[in-house]
Motif scaffolding. Structure first.
Motif, PDB file in Angstrom:
ATOM      1  N   GLY A 283       0.760  -1.165  -0.120  1.00 39.69           N
ATOM      2  CA  GLY A 283       0.291   0.525   0.014  1.00 39.69           C
ATOM      3  C   GLY A 283       0.965   1.532   0.199  1.00 39.69           C
ATOM      4  N   CYS A 284       0.671   2.322   0.784  1.00 35.27           N
ATOM      5  CA  CYS A 284       1.466   3.497   0.893  1.00 35.27           C
ATOM      6  C   CYS A 284       2.333   2.922   1.648  1.00 35.27           C
ATOM      7  CB  CYS A 284       0.327   4.775   1.425  1.00 35.27           C
ATOM      8  SG  CYS A 284       1.421   6.097   1.887  1.00 35.27           S
ATOM      9  N   LYS A 285       3.483   3.063   0.901  1.00 31.13           N
ATOM     10  CA  LYS A 285       4.634   3.131   2.147  1.00 31.13           C
ATOM     11  C   LYS A 285       5.349   4.074   2.836  1.00 31.13           C
ATOM     12  CE  LYS A 285       7.273   1.553  -2.296  1.00 31.13           C
ATOM     13  NZ  LYS A 285       6.171   1.733  -3.121  1.00 31.13           N
ATOM     14  N   PHE A 286       4.368   4.795   3.274  1.00 29.76           N
ATOM     15  CA  PHE A 286       4.613   5.982   4.772  1.00 29.76           C
ATOM     16  C   PHE A 286       3.234   4.869   5.290  1.00 29.76           C
ATOM     17  CE2 PHE A 286       4.346  10.013   6.870  1.00 29.76           C
ATOM     18  CZ  PHE A 286       4.983   9.628   7.444  1.00 29.76           C
ATOM     19  N   HIS A 287       2.625   3.924   4.849  1.00 30.29           N
ATOM     20  CA  HIS A 287       1.125   4.073   6.034  1.00 30.29           C
ATOM     21  C   HIS A 287       1.910   3.498   8.023  1.00 30.29           C
ATOM     22  CE1 HIS A 287       1.109  -1.032   5.151  1.00 30.29           C
ATOM     23  NE2 HIS A 287       0.969  -0.850   6.391  1.00 30.29           N
ATOM     24  N   THR A 288       3.225   2.860   7.984  1.00 29.00           N
ATOM     25  CA  THR A 288       3.473   2.030   8.819  1.00 29.00           C
ATOM     26  C   THR A 288       4.476   3.137   9.738  1.00 29.00           C
ATOM     27  OG1 THR A 288       5.664   1.982   7.825  1.00 29.00           O
ATOM     28  CG2 THR A 288       4.716  -0.711   8.608  1.00 29.00           C
ATOM     29  N   ARG A 289       3.906   4.240   9.467  1.00 28.27           N
ATOM     30  CA  ARG A 289       4.353   5.477  10.488  1.00 28.27           C
ATOM     31  C   ARG A 289       3.669   6.961  10.495  1.00 28.27           C
ATOM     32  NH1 ARG A 289      10.698   7.425   8.352  1.00 28.27           N
ATOM     33  NH2 ARG A 289      10.851   7.701  11.095  1.00 28.27           N
ATOM     34  N   CYS A 290       2.468   7.142   9.501  1.00 30.15           N
ATOM     35  CA  CYS A 290       1.699   7.916   9.477  1.00 30.15           C
ATOM     36  C   CYS A 290       1.279   8.152  10.694  1.00 30.15           C
ATOM     37  CB  CYS A 290       0.958   7.785   7.960  1.00 30.15           C
ATOM     38  SG  CYS A 290      -0.368   8.699   7.708  1.00 30.15           S
ATOM     39  N   PRO A 291       1.220   9.107  10.755  1.00 30.67           N
ATOM     40  CA  PRO A 291      -0.491   9.496  12.278  1.00 30.67           C
ATOM     41  C   PRO A 291      -1.651   9.285  11.262  1.00 30.67           C
ATOM     42  CG  PRO A 291       1.229  11.479  12.024  1.00 30.67           C
ATOM     43  CD  PRO A 291       1.353  10.138  10.523  1.00 30.67           C
ATOM     44  N   TYR A 292      -1.797   9.715  10.087  1.00 36.89           N
ATOM     45  CA  TYR A 292      -3.520   9.345   9.368  1.00 36.89           C
ATOM     46  C   TYR A 292      -3.538   8.389   9.138  1.00 36.89           C
ATOM     47  CZ  TYR A 292      -2.069  14.721  10.276  1.00 36.89           C
ATOM     48  OH  TYR A 292      -2.033  15.143  10.967  1.00 36.89           O
ATOM     49  N   VAL A 293      -3.076   6.988   8.855  1.00 37.99           N
ATOM     50  CA  VAL A 293      -2.774   5.823   8.389  1.00 37.99           C
ATOM     51  C   VAL A 293      -4.638   5.124   8.621  1.00 37.99           C
ATOM     52  CG1 VAL A 293      -2.665   4.557  10.667  1.00 37.99           C
ATOM     53  CG2 VAL A 293      -2.386   3.748   8.066  1.00 37.99           C
ATOM     54  N   MET A 294      -5.049   5.090   7.238  1.00 36.47           N
ATOM     55  CA  MET A 294      -6.857   4.743   7.316  1.00 36.47           C
ATOM     56  C   MET A 294      -6.320   3.387   6.866  1.00 36.47           C
ATOM     57  SD  MET A 294      -7.971   7.545   5.362  1.00 36.47           S
ATOM     58  CE  MET A 294      -6.580   8.282   4.074  1.00 36.47           C
ATOM     59  N   GLU A 295      -7.132   2.536   7.260  1.00 37.48           N
ATOM     60  CA  GLU A 295      -7.561   0.830   6.058  1.00 37.48           C
ATOM     61  C   GLU A 295      -6.303   0.647   5.005  1.00 37.48           C
ATOM     62  OE1 GLU A 295      -6.952  -2.433   7.305  1.00 37.48           O
ATOM     63  OE2 GLU A 295      -7.793  -1.252   9.387  1.00 37.48           O
ATOM     64  N   LYS A 296      -7.633   1.496   4.490  1.00 44.55           N
ATOM     65  CA  LYS A 296      -7.177   1.374   2.848  1.00 44.55           C
ATOM     66  C   LYS A 296      -5.487   1.980   2.551  1.00 44.55           C
ATOM     67  CE  LYS A 296      -8.846   6.203   0.819  1.00 44.55           C
ATOM     68  NZ  LYS A 296      -9.527   6.478  -0.858  1.00 44.55           N
ATOM     69  N   CYS A 297      -4.939   2.288   3.334  1.00 45.02           N
ATOM     70  CA  CYS A 297      -3.691   2.687   3.103  1.00 45.02           C
ATOM     71  C   CYS A 297      -2.609   1.746   2.537  1.00 45.02           C
ATOM     72  CB  CYS A 297      -3.022   4.442   3.945  1.00 45.02           C
ATOM     73  SG  CYS A 297      -3.922   5.136   4.282  1.00 45.02           S
ATOM     74  N   LYS A 298      -3.149   0.735   3.602  1.00 45.10           N
ATOM     75  CA  LYS A 298      -2.133  -0.848   4.242  1.00 45.10           C
ATOM     76  C   LYS A 298      -2.659  -1.263   3.013  1.00 45.10           C
ATOM     77  CE  LYS A 298      -3.300  -0.143   9.173  1.00 45.10           C
ATOM     78  NZ  LYS A 298      -3.972  -0.778  10.387  1.00 45.10           N
ATOM     79  N   THR A 299      -3.128  -1.026   1.569  1.00 47.58           N
ATOM     80  CA  THR A 299      -3.175  -2.738   0.723  1.00 47.58           C
ATOM     81  C   THR A 299      -3.641  -1.866  -0.578  1.00 47.58           C
ATOM     82  OG1 THR A 299      -5.015  -2.390   0.750  1.00 47.58           O
ATOM     83  CG2 THR A 299      -5.071  -3.593   1.748  1.00 47.58           C
ATOM     84  N   CYS A 300      -3.874  -0.105  -0.451  1.00 47.20           N
ATOM     85  CA  CYS A 300      -4.236   0.476  -1.617  1.00 47.20           C
ATOM     86  C   CYS A 300      -2.791   1.699  -2.273  1.00 47.20           C
ATOM     87  CB  CYS A 300      -5.022   1.254  -1.784  1.00 47.20           C
ATOM     88  SG  CYS A 300      -6.534   0.161  -1.422  1.00 47.20           S
ATOM     89  N   ILE A 301      -2.400   2.372  -3.082  1.00 49.39           N
ATOM     90  CA  ILE A 301      -1.326   2.568  -3.317  1.00 49.39           C
ATOM     91  C   ILE A 301      -1.825   4.165  -3.566  1.00 49.39           C
ATOM     92  CG2 ILE A 301       0.321   3.075  -4.523  1.00 49.39           C
ATOM     93  CD1 ILE A 301       0.830   0.992  -5.264  1.00 49.39           C
ATOM     94  N   PRO A 302      -1.537   5.211  -2.928  1.00 51.88           N
ATOM     95  CA  PRO A 302      -2.546   6.568  -3.298  1.00 51.88           C
ATOM     96  C   PRO A 302      -1.396   7.591  -5.140  1.00 51.88           C
ATOM     97  CG  PRO A 302      -0.900   6.748  -1.427  1.00 51.88           C
ATOM     98  CD  PRO A 302      -0.935   4.698  -2.016  1.00 51.88           C
ATOM     99  N   GLU A 303      -2.893   7.629  -6.011  1.00 51.39           N
ATOM    100  CA  GLU A 303      -2.039   8.459  -7.472  1.00 51.39           C
ATOM    101  C   GLU A 303      -1.447   9.822  -6.445  1.00 51.39           C
ATOM    102  OE1 GLU A 303      -4.642   8.289 -10.389  1.00 51.39           O
ATOM    103  OE2 GLU A 303      -5.119   5.971  -9.511  1.00 51.39           O
ATOM    104  N   GLU A 304      -0.547  10.181  -7.785  1.00 53.02           N
ATOM    105  CA  GLU A 304      -0.179  11.520  -7.074  1.00 53.02           C
ATOM    106  C   GLU A 304      -1.598  12.421  -7.233  1.00 53.02           C
ATOM    107  OE1 GLU A 304       4.350  13.106  -8.347  1.00 53.02           O
ATOM    108  OE2 GLU A 304       3.107  13.470 -10.464  1.00 53.02           O
ATOM    109  N   LYS A 305      -1.400  14.093  -7.171  1.00 50.04           N
ATOM    110  CA  LYS A 305      -2.774  14.155  -6.859  1.00 50.04           C
ATOM    111  C   LYS A 305      -2.088  15.610  -7.703  1.00 50.04           C
ATOM    112  CE  LYS A 305      -6.541  11.082  -7.306  1.00 50.04           C
ATOM    113  NZ  LYS A 305      -6.703  10.721  -8.329  1.00 50.04           N
ATOM    114  N   GLY A 306      -3.050  16.435  -8.553  1.00 53.87           N
ATOM    115  CA  GLY A 306      -2.148  18.465  -7.850  1.00 53.87           C
ATOM    116  C   GLY A 306      -1.474  18.384  -8.981  1.00 53.87           C
ATOM    117  N   PHE A 307      -1.149  19.769 -10.159  1.00 56.09           N
ATOM    118  CA  PHE A 307      -0.319  19.922 -10.728  1.00 56.09           C
ATOM    119  C   PHE A 307       0.391  21.054 -10.732  1.00 56.09           C
ATOM    120  CE2 PHE A 307      -0.453  23.775 -14.400  1.00 56.09           C
ATOM    121  CZ  PHE A 307      -0.313  22.706 -15.182  1.00 56.09           C
ATOM    122  N   THR A 308       0.797  22.335 -10.211  1.00 52.00           N
ATOM    123  CA  THR A 308       1.970  22.444  -9.485  1.00 52.00           C
ATOM    124  C   THR A 308       2.875  22.333  -8.509  1.00 52.00           C
ATOM    125  OG1 THR A 308       0.981  24.905  -9.350  1.00 52.00           O
ATOM    126  CG2 THR A 308       2.279  25.016 -11.002  1.00 52.00           C
TER     127      THR A 308
END
Ligand code: SF4
Length: 317
Positions: A283-308
């Motif tokens: 999942g998200c590689k930061f999930h083991t240390r993230c203070p805001y971790v959610m269930e889906k963070c452990k298995t799914c990889i977030p996509e990059e969002k934003g422009f600049t």
């Protein structure tokens, strides 16, 4: 819109290391799917803890590390498929300044010979033209031509780093990769080299990729920042945006650890250590240390969002 000098697509770099007394090999996943651009004439800094893969990424860009997969475009040409002549031209245009000016200059050579060498190997300049170019470059880095007959050990650390920068400039490069360019220097001298990099960026329009663990140097020098965690870029943006409105929980923690930047004094302490790049979390590689971790963070990889200002985190989806 800024013109790209480099464009990196989905880059992976791996090593195979010995497992130790158990025997066998393990795979170190140093760079994991990095995509980003470096704009012409900018200073882009890569920020992140030691071991996050920033030096490996930088070296892979100028082919000092083998790439497992991905693409690196320099002036719209894929450097990983260049043939002999084009590869030689690319190497002239992309130079590196190393962390340790004590180790990067040959102690047995006079400064004039160190600076002449790249021109003798790569150009058909006459000896007079080579000497003129050496004098021009040594002046450009703020040293006097009287230093040309001396050896590296006769200089201070700051002067040696100026000489190393002069050598990187000999072939009129367009891109300089500066890997921790001031971390081996005394604090009193660091500012001189930082200012020299800024001057060269402005006066020659030189593009820099700055690798440093020093957040204050990044704040002063960089136009944009890419934040790296376990071989991935998790946030990219203009320096001002990253420092005033960081988005990714890792960027927030990184900045909160620098007292000169974190005026509130509230430090975000991450749990645990940086996981081994040999055993990347799912999942998200930061999930083991993230203070805001959610269930889906452990298995799914977030996509990059934003422009600049771009971020990879489910909090912004
Ligand atoms: Fe934290 Fe989840 Fe965002 Fe990863 S995706 S940084 S674990 S909130």
């Amino acid at each position: 819109m800024a013109e790209n000098l480099l464009k990196i697509n989905n880059l992976y770099v791996e090593y195979h290391a010995n497992k130790g007394i158990l025997g066998g090999k393990t795979t170190i996943h140093a760079v994991n799917g990095v995509s980003m651009e470096i704009h012409k004439g900018e200073i882009l800094a890569i920020a992140g803890e030691s071991g996050c893969g920033k030096s490996t990424l930088a070296k892979a860009l100028i082919q000092l590390e083998p790439v497992k997969s991905g693409e690196i475009f320099f002036e719209n040409k894929n450097t990983l498929t260049l043939q002999k002549y084009d590869l030689k031209e690319f190497r002239k245009k992309a130079q590196m300044v190393f962390q340790n000016p004590y180790a990067s200059l040959n102690p047995k050579m006079k400064i004039i010979d160190i600076l002449k060498e790249p021109l003798e190997i790569n150009t058909d300049f006459t000896p007079e033209k080579i000497f003129e170019t050496v004098k021009e470059k040594i002046k450009l880095v703020g040293l006097d031509e009287s230093c040309l007959e001396l050896y590296p050990h006769e200089f201070s650390g700051g002067q040696r780093q100026r000489i190393a920068i002069a050598r990187a400039l000999m072939l009129n490069p367009e891109f300089i990769l500066a890997d921790e360019p001031v971390s081996a220097l005394d604090v009193s001298i660091q500012a001189q080299i930082i200012n020299l990099i800024k001057e060269l960026n402005k006066s020659l329009g030189l593009t820099f990729l700055l690798i440093t663990h020093d957040i204050s140097v990044i704040k002063y020098l960089a136009d944009r920042v890419a934040v790296m965690y376990l071989g991935e870029i998790v946030e990219t943006g203009k320096t001002e945006d990253i420092f005033t409105s960081p988005l990714h929980p890792y960027t927030k923690a990184l900045l909160s650890s620098v007292p000169q930047i974190n005026k509130s004094g509230k430090k975000i302490v991450l749990k645990g250590d940086l996981p081994s790049p040999a055993e990347l979390p799912q999942g998200c590689k930061f999930h083991t240390r993230c203070p805001y971790v959610m269930e889906k963070c452990k298995t799914c990889i977030p996509e990059e969002k934003g422009f600049t200002h771009k971020v990879k985190c489910f909090l912004y989806e």
